[in-house]
Design a protein around this motif. Structure first.
Motif, PDB file in Angstrom:
ATOM      1  N   GLU A 250       0.868  -1.172   0.000  1.00  0.00           N
ATOM      2  CA  GLU A 250       0.000   0.000   0.000  1.00  0.00           C
ATOM      3  C   GLU A 250       0.906   1.224   0.000  1.00  0.00           C
ATOM      4  OE1 GLU A 250      -3.358   0.074  -0.122  1.00  0.00           O
ATOM      5  OE2 GLU A 250      -3.518  -2.118  -0.074  1.00  0.00           O
TER       6      GLU A 250
ATOM      7  N   MET B   1       1.601   2.892   3.467  1.00  0.00           N
ATOM      8  CA  MET B   1       1.835   2.051   4.644  1.00  0.00           C
ATOM      9  C   MET B   1       2.905   0.995   4.364  1.00  0.00           C
ATOM     10  SD  MET B   1      -0.010   3.180   7.136  1.00  0.00           S
ATOM     11  CE  MET B   1       0.143   1.864   8.292  1.00  0.00           C
TER      12      MET B   1
ATOM     13  N   GLN C 231      -8.811  -3.103  17.014  1.00  0.00           N
ATOM     14  CA  GLN C 231      -8.607  -1.967  16.120  1.00  0.00           C
ATOM     15  C   GLN C 231      -8.582  -0.678  16.946  1.00  0.00           C
ATOM     16  OE1 GLN C 231     -11.001  -2.130  12.610  1.00  0.00           O
ATOM     17  NE2 GLN C 231     -10.941   0.077  12.307  1.00  0.00           N
ATOM     18  N   ASP C 232      -7.570   0.167  16.681  1.00  0.00           N
ATOM     19  CA  ASP C 232      -7.383   1.469  17.336  1.00  0.00           C
ATOM     20  C   ASP C 232      -7.111   1.395  18.836  1.00  0.00           C
ATOM     21  OD1 ASP C 232      -7.737   2.891  14.892  1.00  0.00           O
ATOM     22  OD2 ASP C 232      -9.914   2.718  15.126  1.00  0.00           O
TER      23      ASP C 232
ATOM     24  N   LEU D 216      -4.522  -5.407  15.452  1.00  0.00           N
ATOM     25  CA  LEU D 216      -5.332  -4.967  14.326  1.00  0.00           C
ATOM     26  C   LEU D 216      -5.107  -3.507  13.950  1.00  0.00           C
ATOM     27  CD1 LEU D 216      -8.685  -6.797  15.142  1.00  0.00           C
ATOM     28  CD2 LEU D 216      -6.722  -7.603  13.806  1.00  0.00           C
ATOM     29  N   ARG D 217      -5.668  -3.139  12.835  1.00  0.00           N
ATOM     30  CA  ARG D 217      -5.518  -1.831  12.189  1.00  0.00           C
ATOM     31  C   ARG D 217      -5.655  -0.675  13.174  1.00  0.00           C
ATOM     32  NH1 ARG D 217      -6.245  -0.093   6.756  1.00  0.00           N
ATOM     33  NH2 ARG D 217      -6.634  -2.259   6.248  1.00  0.00           N
ATOM     34  N   GLY D 218      -4.654   0.197  13.123  1.00  0.00           N
ATOM     35  CA  GLY D 218      -4.691   1.400  13.938  1.00  0.00           C
ATOM     36  C   GLY D 218      -4.280   1.208  15.385  1.00  0.00           C
TER      37      GLY D 218
ATOM     38  N   HIS E  27       1.519  -6.614   7.641  1.00  0.00           N
ATOM     39  CA  HIS E  27       0.950  -5.920   6.484  1.00  0.00           C
ATOM     40  C   HIS E  27       0.837  -4.447   6.844  1.00  0.00           C
ATOM     41  CE1 HIS E  27      -2.572  -5.322   3.503  1.00  0.00           C
ATOM     42  NE2 HIS E  27      -1.421  -5.130   2.900  1.00  0.00           N
TER      43      HIS E  27
ATOM     44  N   ALA F  64       2.740  -2.670   8.594  1.00  0.00           N
ATOM     45  CA  ALA F  64       2.983  -2.572  10.033  1.00  0.00           C
ATOM     46  C   ALA F  64       4.344  -1.952  10.302  1.00  0.00           C
ATOM     47  CB  ALA F  64       2.909  -3.956  10.661  1.00  0.00           C
TER      48      ALA F  64
ATOM     49  N   ASP G  58      -1.506  -5.981  11.435  1.00  0.00           N
ATOM     50  CA  ASP G  58      -2.112  -5.400  10.239  1.00  0.00           C
ATOM     51  C   ASP G  58      -2.307  -3.899  10.432  1.00  0.00           C
ATOM     52  OD1 ASP G  58      -3.300  -5.817   7.621  1.00  0.00           O
ATOM     53  OD2 ASP G  58      -5.230  -5.408   8.581  1.00  0.00           O
ATOM     54  N   TYR G  59      -1.490  -3.095   9.724  1.00  0.00           N
ATOM     55  CA  TYR G  59      -1.587  -1.635   9.793  1.00  0.00           C
ATOM     56  C   TYR G  59      -1.561  -1.135  11.227  1.00  0.00           C
ATOM     57  CZ  TYR G  59      -2.806  -2.023   4.883  1.00  0.00           C
ATOM     58  OH  TYR G  59      -2.783  -2.312   3.556  1.00  0.00           O
ATOM     59  N   ALA G  60      -0.604  -1.641  12.011  1.00  0.00           N
ATOM     60  CA  ALA G  60      -0.484  -1.284  13.419  1.00  0.00           C
ATOM     61  C   ALA G  60       0.979  -0.989  13.737  1.00  0.00           C
ATOM     62  CB  ALA G  60      -1.008  -2.422  14.288  1.00  0.00           C
TER      63      ALA G  60
END
Length: 177
Positions: free
Chosen positions: A55, A58, A128-129, A109-111, A75, A77, A92-94
């Motif tokens: 991406e 990211m 997430q977050d 998880l993401r965020g 991913h 990350a 994942d995106y963390a």
């Protein structure tokens, strides 16, 4: 089809971005790195790990003296320095900040952010977050937190030191990358 003696591709470009691996890092020939990926000094990436930086905003970043163990997926990350990631983990995106340990079969998880000097217990789910505060243990599904014990702090250091040494041993043999 894999022919005897044929090297499995481990690093691939996509969308104009290619992995960058420090000369002192160990990356198994059975790991897969694609796109905007960076692996820092004296880090180790073990067999069947996938680092995806596919991406544009990211990248997948592994800091210095990190270890990413078998069957793990990063991913988009970010791992800061001295992070240990156990077997079969998804990040994942963390972000995982320095000197933390992510236990086997966990997901971040993401965020989400795992602050410095943390331990995510095996099998845990960081939502997430969610932010895991510095110096805390995260455990359960979904993750709850409490301050680390002295024994848990020692475990983070012990795993980190062991994998820096082990990765350098594998690197020196030259047979596994």
């Amino acid at each position: 089809m894999c022919l005897a003696g044929q090297r499995i591709p481990v690093q691939e470009s996509i969308y104009g971005a290619a992995p960058i691996v420090a000369d002192s890092a160990f990356v198994s020939k059975m790991a897969y790195l694609i796109g905007d990926v960076a692996v820092g000094e004296q880090s180790s990436v073990w067999p069947f790990v996938c680092l995806r930086g596919d991406e544009s905003d990211m990248p997948a970043t592994v800091g210095d003296e990190c270890n990413v163990q078998e069957f793990t997926m990063l991913h988009g990350a970010t791992l800061e320095d001295e992070v240990s990631v156990g077997h079969n983990v998804v990040i994942d995106y963390a972000t995982v900040k320095e000197h933390s340990l992510i236990g086997m079969n966990s997901a971040v998880l993401r965020g989400a952010t795992v602050e410095s000097n943390c331990l995510v217990a095996a099998g845990s789910l960081v939502r997430q977050d969610q932010t895991i505060p510095e110096g805390h243990l995260a455990y359960g599904v979904p993750a709850e937190t409490r301050p680390l014990s002295d024994t848990q702090r020692e475990e983070i250091s012990m795993v980190h030191e062991h994998y820096v040494e082990l990765g350098q041993d594998y690197k020196q043999t030259g047979r596994f990358e």
